[in-house]
Every structure is written in C-alpha cells, then in structure tokens.
Design a protein around this motif. Structure first.
Motif, short mmCIF file in Angstrom:
data_model
loop_
_atom_site.label_atom_id
_atom_site.label_comp_id
_atom_site.label_asym_id
_atom_site.label_seq_id
_atom_site.Cartn_x
_atom_site.Cartn_y
_atom_site.Cartn_z
N ALA A 1 0.82 -1.21 0.00
CA ALA A 1 0.00 0.00 0.00
C ALA A 1 0.85 1.26 0.00
O ALA A 1 0.53 2.25 -0.67
CB ALA A 1 -0.91 0.00 1.23
N VAL A 2 1.97 1.21 0.75
CA VAL A 2 2.79 2.41 0.85
C VAL A 2 3.46 2.72 -0.49
O VAL A 2 3.52 3.88 -0.92
CB VAL A 2 3.83 2.23 1.96
N VAL A 3 3.93 1.66 -1.15
CA VAL A 3 4.55 1.87 -2.46
C VAL A 3 3.53 2.48 -3.41
O VAL A 3 3.82 3.42 -4.15
CB VAL A 3 5.09 0.55 -3.03
N LEU A 4 2.33 1.94 -3.35
CA LEU A 4 1.27 2.46 -4.21
C LEU A 4 1.01 3.93 -3.92
O LEU A 4 0.87 4.74 -4.83
CB LEU A 4 -0.01 1.67 -3.99
N ALA A 5 0.97 4.23 -2.62
CA ALA A 5 0.69 5.61 -2.23
C ALA A 5 1.78 6.53 -2.75
O ALA A 5 1.50 7.58 -3.34
CB ALA A 5 0.60 5.70 -0.71
N GLU A 6 3.03 6.11 -2.60
CA GLU A 6 4.15 6.93 -3.08
C GLU A 6 4.09 7.08 -4.59
O GLU A 6 4.31 8.15 -5.14
CB GLU A 6 5.48 6.30 -2.67
N CYS A 7 3.79 5.97 -5.27
CA CYS A 7 3.71 6.00 -6.74
C CYS A 7 2.65 6.98 -7.20
O CYS A 7 2.87 7.77 -8.11
CB CYS A 7 3.34 4.62 -7.27
N SER A 8 1.50 6.91 -6.56
CA SER A 8 0.42 7.76 -7.06
C SER A 8 0.72 9.22 -6.76
O SER A 8 0.36 10.10 -7.53
CB SER A 8 -0.91 7.32 -6.45
N LYS A 9 1.44 9.47 -5.66
CA LYS A 9 1.79 10.84 -5.35
C LYS A 9 2.77 11.40 -6.37
O LYS A 9 2.65 12.53 -6.82
CB LYS A 9 2.42 10.91 -3.95
N SER A 10 3.77 10.57 -6.73
CA SER A 10 4.84 11.09 -7.57
C SER A 10 4.61 10.87 -9.06
O SER A 10 5.14 11.60 -9.87
CB SER A 10 6.16 10.44 -7.19
#
Lengths: 364, 678
Positions: free
Chosen positions: B375-384
C-alpha cells in the motif's frame, strides 16, 4: 484497432525483409514516396496532424537507408485543414514533383516539392466554395492523359480540376448526386474513365464522354450484422484497365471486371470460407504490388487478378494473390492507416501506423 | 495500516490517496471582449480541452458602424504530467508502447489462473513473464544503457551521450529490483549500487543527500568530543540506517561516549541501551542468498523464514521501545536519539522522511523497512507518478506476492465494490480516453476491469465525436471486438441522423440500414418522397438511381424506402410499354403496378400519379391486362383516396383536375372488359 497479440513475424514462406520504425510524435493522415533523386537518399511526403498544437502540415522527409537508417525532416508546409487524400505527379522535364492534397474542409492544394533545396512551394489551390461541401474524401491525378485531377466527396459531388498549362486550376462539376450517394475514393482508369467507390460495397464506372451518371455500377451484398460495408480504396493496373481492385470493410478485397460485371472475384473477406482473409477489419488501402511476381506478369492470364497489397485497421500489411495464401508483411498491435509502394523501387514500402509512427519495409 | 506506526500524510485513511491540491491555480484567459460580460459557459471539448464561451450583453451596434464581437469561444488545453520531465508526445509513445506488454501479461495471467494459481505463480515461467513485461515497460521509459563494448572504447564520450534518465525509469527499476526480479533477491545491494550509478545524476542537484550529509558530518567528527551531545550525530545514524548502511550506523553508535572506559561505571544503563540498539541493527533480517563477511544483518534464503524473523525482529524492537530502562537513562539526547532510531527501524514514515534527504532515498528507505506492505509503495507512486505508473506497476508489486495481490484485488466498499487494481486501471483508461489519439487504447485496459470496465467502455464509445468517418469505423471495430452490438448500432444511428441533417442523405440511409433501424427509415422515407418525381415524364427521377442501387435488392432492410425500388421497376416496365406495343411488356408493367399498389409502403400521394401514368395499361388494345380482383384492388385504392381527400392533411397531386375522373373511367372500363372476359 488490433487487440490481438502479434505473433512473431515473418513466417517461414515469406521472403526476408527489413522493417524500420520511426516514431513521429504526430498523427499521420497520409503518406507517399517521392521520386528518387540520388542513390543514397530517398524522400517521403507526409501529411501530419499535431494534436498538441492542432496544426496540420505537409512535410518532406529525407530517408537514408544505410545503417543506421535515418528519417529526418526536410521541409514543412502548414495546411489550412487536415489532409484526407494525397497524390503526387512527376512532371516531365521538371525535377519538382507536383503534390496534390485534398482537405477535410473541402479544398484542394497544389504544391511543388523542391527536393534539392528542401522546400515545399505553394502552386495554386481550389477553395472550398463551389467545390465540395464537407471533406473531400478522395482524389486521383491522371499522369499521362488529360492532365486533370478528379475529386469525390461524401457530399456526392465529382469534380474535375485542370492541371495542364491551359485551364490550370479550373474546376468543373462533372456530377452531383446531391448527397443521395456518397463517394469515398476515386481512381483514373484511362484519360476519360475513372472509378469511384463508396457505401454498400459499391463501385461506379464513369466516362467523361458520357456525363449524367455512371456508365456501370456494382453493389456487393455481403454486409451482415452491424458491420459497415464501405469501399475505402480502389486501384487499377495500367495493364488491366478493365479491372478495378477494391478494398473495404470486413477485410473485403475484390476485383470487379467490366467484362464480367456480375461476377466479382473475391480475394479476401466478404464472409467467403474458401478465401483465407488476412484481416477481418477495415481495409484502408489497396495497391497492386508490382514487386510480387512482377517478372511473370505477361505470363499470367488476363482474367487472373494481379497480386495486391493491403493495409488494415487490425494492423495487417499483407500481399494477397488470387488462389494463394496471403503473405503477411506486418502484424502490428495498432491500425495501419495507409501505405505506399515506391513506383521506382517496388521493393520499398512505407506505411503509417495509428500510434503516431511510420514503418519502412525493404524487401529483398 | 499494518506496519505503519503512524503516518503524517492524510492519505493514510484513504485506500488510494489522491493528493489534495489546496491551492487553486489561476490562469489568465485573454478573450479580448469589452466588458460587461453577460454569460460565461464552460464545457468539455475534445480531449483535455475546456471550451470556454464568453458572451456579452447583446447591444445595439455602435454608432461608427463597427460591430463589436458578441462573444468568443476559447479552447483551453489542460495538461498535467507531473514534473514535466516527459512531454505529451513522449507520454503517448509510452502509452502506445505499454499496450502490448500489458495485454500479453493479462492474457498470460488469464490462462494461468485457470490452473492452480499458487503453483502457477511460483513457476519460473511466470517469473520470466513478469520480467519480460518489466523489461519492455522499462525500455519505453528511456534509452537502454550503453553497451559495455562502447564504454570500453571511449568511456568519456559515452557518458556524455547518455540521455538523462527519468525519475520514472529510476522508480520502475527500483520496483523491478525489489518485486519482480527473482534473481536479484540475492544481490539487492549490488543491484542498488548499479542502480545508484545509473541514476546518480538524478541526485546531483541542489538537494543534499545522505551521503553529502555524512561527508560533512565526518569532518566535524574529527574535532568533536562527546558526539552524543550533538543532534547531528543522531541524525546521521538515523539517515544511514534508513537507507540500509547498517555498518556505518553501528560504527557511529560505537563512537558513543558511554563506551569510553572512564564513563562505563556511571553510564551503564545508557550504554546498555546503545549496545542493545546496535545489536538489533546487526541482527536485522535480510532476504538474500549470502552476506559478505563485513556486512551486518542476518541472512535468510527464503521468504517464509524471512517473514518470521522479520516479525520477530520487529517485536524485539517494539519490546525495547517499551522497556523501562529508558526512564533510567539520564542522557536525554541519547534517549531521544535511540528512540528515533528505533522508529526508523520500525518503518515510521515520519522518521524515514526526516532521516532521508532526497525522495529517492526515502523510496529505498520505504522499500527496505516497509517492504511487505504494498500500500505504501502504491501511495508513493500515485503521489509522484500518476495513473500510468499506477496501472502498470501493480503488476510488479503483486508478482508472486499473495498478500499484495489480496490487497490490490480485494473489493473495497468505499470504492463502490471495485478493487484498487481495477480503480487504477479505470483511472488510467479515463486519462487515455480523454485524448483524441489515445482513446483507442483505453478498451484494452477497460477489458481487464471486471466490474466497471465494460460500462465505462460503452460510455467512452458513446461519447466519441463521430463527425469523422474514420472515428466511427474505428469505434464500430471496437464494438465488434467486444461484442457491443447495441452500442455499435447506436453509433450508426447517431451518424445517420448527423449525415441526414447535413445533406448526406445517402449516407444517412446507409447507416440506418446497417443499424437495422426501420422506424427511422420509414420516417426518412416520408420526407424523401416529397422530392421524388411522381410522374413518368419527370426526368429528375434519374438522380434517385444511385440511392436505389445503394438500397440493394429487396431482401435488404430498407423500411419504407423499399417503395423506391418497386417504383423504379414499375417505371422501367412502363417506359418499355410506352416505347412499344408488346403485350408481354404491358403485362409485366401491370403486374408491377399491382405489386406497387398492394404494398403498404407505397405512399398515398403516389397512388393517383401512378394510376394516371398507367392509363395506357387500363385501355390496352388487345385484351384487359388486369383481372377482376386486381381491378378491384385499384378501385378500393381510389375509394380510399376519395375518403382521404376530406382529411385536412391531404396532399393534392400535381395533376390536371380531370385526372381522377379519367383514371376512374379507365379502371371502370377495364373492370367491365375483365368481367366479360371471365
């Protein structure tokens, strides 16, 4: 739009050839080979549309086939509207080929390409008013006879435009169906005759000496279900002026011989199980392929349809021949919208891909 | 969210973070109109374009005669591509290129899912597929690395030639290293070293890095006594640990003043805590085949063992974190510093953020400490990185990871019952379909969306601007492939009506025929017949020939237009009669007449002209051409016509006034002759 996963190409029976792809970052509306000036450089004419800037233009590009192959922009000419059909004509004793381009807004542009100095020069144009209402869907240039351009449109108008020294740019309405019949493509058969194609797999044969309506017409009744049924492209071989080759919806390619008008030869599609169809989708362009078996043209009986190349919405570039298994040259994941076989070197083929790129094939 | 002790961002509560943009951006629009502006309308145009219509109050024309424009339509192109390191055209190129690998992977997934899923996912074949996918996508994001042979020849020039890599490529390769490349599991540090070498230039900006900070700190270290008194010391340890430089972290910890011989007696507890943290660091479980002699951490060769050890390790950290010994530690810098280190090791996002300087380092920190939680990787990906990355990177994250797959494929109530994976694809498909050149790709992503995909595809197709024939045909082709017959015939009907309105009557009729829309064909027929010449002598009928050809033989769907075909047959046979006296031809014409008059689709306003044209048939010299029952059909029609005359909407035929009477007389005569004959 092809959604099938392309299988590795080419198959064992197809001759070796090289393919080079060149992303253009703009949509290719039409393309043509230009006459070859030197052994090392080739020239290509593109009609492009830049979706970011909404600018459409005609461009000449220099193609260097040597490794690494390179395609670079030579000259560009902005056009008032997107190009729907593109034809070139080599003028005797002139190094500058004439370019005829029809537009989406219903006008016709004439330019000359100075390939030595790298410029596209405006010659003259036929404005929209009194010409076509809406897009010009097809044009053809008669290179050896009357020296005129024929244009057809969805509005049902057929116009003849003079390009000779006399009557240059003169526009004559040859026929007007008043929108009751729409034409999508046109091709000269002789200095007086031409063929049009359109909706409902229809073809019309016209003769300038007999105005007022088509001399003959053909209607294919192969439509089934909710598919379209349109002839998108026609071609006529100089040695077989009585036969018209047509390509259209549902992978349909057929030849219509004036001598046997009610018996079209179906080369592909049209729901015929006995022919193997390389495509099930719209055939956007057909051209006789002088490269394939070009040596034994004279040996082939005149009733046999000559080999032809097609490109399709489902990403196929193939050569089809009557009674033979089609030879697939390209199977792309996106549509191949148009192609052109080089008249001087029929081994070279250029085609435009839906995904804003062009591919150049060299057959050997 | 498991594994995260706290989170600073407000996206921790949402499943898919959509970064809020608190500050609206203002763009000035130059419409060039004089105020006052009366109305303003904003609507979507093609692609990512907004159409802004500015209208002034209608005003009487100015005295000098110059007309002021009453309004203006402006098109505002919107584009948002993150940091702009990739331009629009290049984006489309990436979008086009990712279609085939994505579709191929989906079809492989679908074919393996029918088999036993877990065994299939574990197979080496499956890992090959994932890597193939990852490499192909990766190759779209930038030039491949220069080949080593070139590097040997002339290293300097090759370095100069290398295109600056993108953050997208860097992020993708990082995910590939951690999630997709099974072989790299054993040598992640080396891969990271390679990776850092490739993307070093991305770091060399104005921003500080852990490395640059460490270099600075080292200079101070030489002159410093009692390093633990300085916050920078603790920061440096946290930073090195965050990006996995365990050896340096432990080495720094051992510089702590409590280790000094003269201090041991008085700072026993403090030293115990420092040493406990150092031991925990050196026991960090690491999933890899082997570990160099000088490297810290405990090596685990397989995932289950690793996960077990990982949880145990984290439990030990938590236990230490809650220990009572902290209260006995009087040196508050040590206490705070160590506590912060423990938070870093637990994967506290805030600590990680504070400990790292560059987002890339933060990435590595996340991967290292929060790795099991996608989930965290996804969150970072969507942010950047936005929707493209979200739709494509999910394949790497879920590769061989049942947990991640469950997270991404679990139906979420707050997403209306779809899963995160589907949501990401839907969002990406929407981005694609908003552009005139990429909308055709959207179906491939939509078709992989189980719940909402087809619905959105129908919407996308129905919203296409169909003025261009090619767009229509391409849409119909997509309908054919996805078996959306209804959508397809709707598109045809829309085109038909558009063409009809714009004077392309033939084309309108054609598309209605293809759509098998008899209702509209009948209505069109009523309009059309007003223009059809109703008399044999009317030469303008010729222009209908083309359309009649198009309608095809009677078997085709033509609705009321079928009449045109029959009418042409009748006219042709009648013309032959007029040019000769052959009874055969006259008989055929009479049959055509009856068939026409019996057909309900023959419009009433044609009845009298047709009958009037047929006078010669009724008075045929040789013998009556129509028998009694046939003549009665015609008489009934005449009767009906007389009744219809009384209705207000009756259209009088353009015929001489005595026409009706002469027709009536002729038919009566024919009836008489027919009765005699029978």
């Amino acid at each position: 739009m092809a959604l099938t996963i392309p299988s590795p190409q080419p198959t064992s029976h197809s001759p070796p050839f090289q393919v080079h792809r060149f992303p253009q970052d703009q949509y290719i509306d039409a393309l043509r080979w230009l006459p070859q000036l030197s052994a090392f450089h080739r020239h290509v004419l593109l009609a492009t549309f830049n979706s970011d800037t909404s600018i459409s233009s005609l461009q000449t590009l220099t193609y260097t086939p040597n490794s690494p192959p390179n395609l670079s922009l030579q000259s560009s000419y902005p056009t008032p509207s997107r190009i729907t059909s593109l034809k070139t004509l080599l003028i005797p004793q002139s190094p500058k080929p004439l370019i005829v381009a029809s537009t989406l807004s219903g006008s016709l542009l004439f330019l000359s390409a100075d390939l030595v100095n790298g410029s596209l020069d405006f010659e003259f144009s036929v404005p929209e008013k009194g010409f076509h209402r809406g897009p010009v869907s097809g044009i053809d240039v008669d290179g050896n006879g009357s020296g005129s351009v024929v244009s057809v449109g969805e509005d049902g108008k057929i116009n003849l435009i003079g390009i000779g020294s006399e009557g240059r740019g003169s526009n004559q309405r040859f026929f007007d169906s008043n929108g009751l019949v729409s034409y999508s493509t046109v091709k000269w058969a002789s200095p007086f005759e031409f063929v049009t194609g359109g909706l409902g797999y229809s073809l019309q044969w016209w003769d300038q000496r007999r105005p007022g309506g088509p001399v003959s017409q053909f209607k294919g009744n192969w439509s089934s279900g909710t598919t379209s049924g349109i002839v998108h492209s026609v071609d006529i071989h100089p040695s077989r002026k009585h036969t018209c080759l047509a390509g259209g919806s549902s992978g349909t390619v057929f030849a219509w011989d004036l001598r046997w008008q009610h018996q079209p030869v179906i080369l592909s599609g049209a729901g015929t199980p006995e022919t193997y169809s390389p495509s099930e989708s719209e055939i956007w362009e057909v051209q006789y392929d002088n490269y394939t078996h070009s040596s034994n043209i004279r040996n082939v009986s005149s009733s046999r349809v000559l080999p032809a190349m097609i490109c399709s919405e489902d990403g196929i570039l193939a050569v089809i021949e009557q009674g033979e298994v089609p030879m697939e040259l390209l199977a792309e994941p996106c549509a191949i919208n148009s192609f052109d076989i080089d008249k001087e070197n029929p081994s070279d083929v250029i085609c435009s891909l839906e995904w804003e790129s062009i591919a150049i094939l060299t057959r050997s | 969210m498991p594994g995260m002790t706290s989170d600073s961002g407000d996206h921790s509560t949402s499943v898919v973070p959509i970064s809020p943009n608190p500050q609206p951006t203002t763009y000035p629009l130059h419409h060039g109109l004089k105020p006052p502006i009366a109305r303003l309308s904003i609507s979507w145009a093609r692609g990512n374009t907004l159409r802004v219509t500015v209208l002034r109050q209608p005003q009487p024309s100015a005295a000098n005669g110059e007309e002021e424009a009453g309004g203006r339509v402006l098109e505002v192109k919107l584009s948002d591509n993150g940091d702009g390191e990739i331009d629009d055209a290049q984006w489309r190129r990436i979008a086009y290129g990712s279609v085939t690998p994505f579709a191929l992977l989906q079809s492989r997934k679908n074919s393996t899912s029918t088999l036993s899923k877990i065994s299939a996912l574990d197979s080496t074949e499956w890992w090959q597929y994932i890597m193939e996918y990852s490499r192909e996508i990766n190759s779209l994001l930038g030039n491949p690395k220069p080949s080593p042979s070139l590097a040997i020849e002339d290293q300097k020039t090759v370095l100069k030639d290398v295109q600056k890599p993108t953050c997208f490529k860097a992020a993708w390769e990082l995910m590939e290293i951690f999630y997709a490349d099974q072989h790299s599991q054993a040598w992640i540090p080396e891969r990271l070293l390679d990776w850092l070498a490739d993307y070093d230039c991305l770091f060399s900006g104005t921003q500080p890095t852990v490395h640059s900070e460490l270099v600075n700190f080292q200079k101070e270290l030489v002159t410093r006594q009692a390093v633990e008194d300085h916050p920078k010391y603790w920061e440096a340890i946290s930073s090195t640990l965050a990006i996995g430089w365990l050896e340096i972290g432990v080495k720094l910890l051992r510089l702590h003043g409590s280790y000094d011989f003269d201090q041991l007696g008085s700072r026993e507890t403090e030293n115990g805590l420092v040493e406990a943290v150092a031991v925990l660091i050196s026991k960090m479980p690491r999933l890899r085949a082997d570990l160099g002699a000088d490297k810290l951490g405990e090596c685990y060769k397989n995932k289950p063992d690793f996960v077990k050890a990982w949880e145990k390790w984290r439990a030990q950290i938590t236990k230490l974190d809650c220990s009572a010994f902290w209260l006995q530690c009087e040196h508050h810098q040590t206490r705070d510093g160590l506590k912060n280190i423990l938070q870093t090791m637990l994967g506290n996002s805030t600590s990680l953020s504070n400990a790292t300087f560059h987002w890339m380092e933060l990435y590595i920190a996340h991967f290292l400490y929060i790795r099991p939680f996608t989930a965290v990787v996804l969150a970072e990906c969507s942010k950047s990185f936005g929707s493209w990355m979200m739709a494509h990177a999910a394949e790497l994250l879920t590769a061989g990871n049942i947990q991640a797959e469950m997270l991404l494929q679990k139906e979420q109530f707050q997403l209306g019952g779809i899963c995160i994976e589907e949501l990401n694809r839907l969002v990406y498909a929407q981005v694609l379909s908003s552009h005139a050149l990429t909308w055709q790709i959207a179906p491939i992503y939509l078709s992989s969306c189980m719940k909402q995909g087809m619905g959105l595809l129908e919407t996308v197709l129905s919203k296409q601007a169909l003025q261009h024939d090619q767009v229509l045909l391409k849409s119909i082709e997509i309908c054919r492939l996805y078996e959306l017959g209804t959508v397809s015939s709707n598109l045809m009907k829309i085109t038909a009506v558009h063409d009809w309105k714009h004077g392309k009557k033939g084309s309108g009729v054609f598309w209605l025929q293809q759509a098998r829309d008899e209702v509209r064909l009948n209505r069109i027929a009523k309009h059309l017949f007003d223009f059809v010449g109703k008399s044999l002598s009317d030469d303008s009928f010729k222009q209908w020939e083309g359309l009649i050809e198009l309608l095809g033989p009677e078997s085709g769907i033509a609705g009321g237009l079928e009449f045109l075909n029959k009418y042409r047959e009748f006219r042709r046979s009648l013309q032959q009669v007029h040019s000769g006296t052959a009874t055969d031809a006259a008989q055929r014409a009479a049959e055509a007449l009856i068939s026409l008059m019996k057909n309900p689709s023959t419009p009433q306003r044609f009845w009298l002209p047709i009958l009037h044209d047929s006078l010669k048939l009724f008075n045929w010299a040789g013998r009556p051409l129509l028998n009694v029952s046939q003549t009665n059909v015609l008489l009934n029609k005449l009767q009906e016509l007389s009744m219809a005359r009384l209705r207000p909407d009756f259209v009088n035929a353009d015929l001489p006034p005595e026409a009706l009477n002469s027709v009536r007389l002729a038919i009566a005569t024919n009836l008489g002759r027919a009765i005699l004959e029978e």
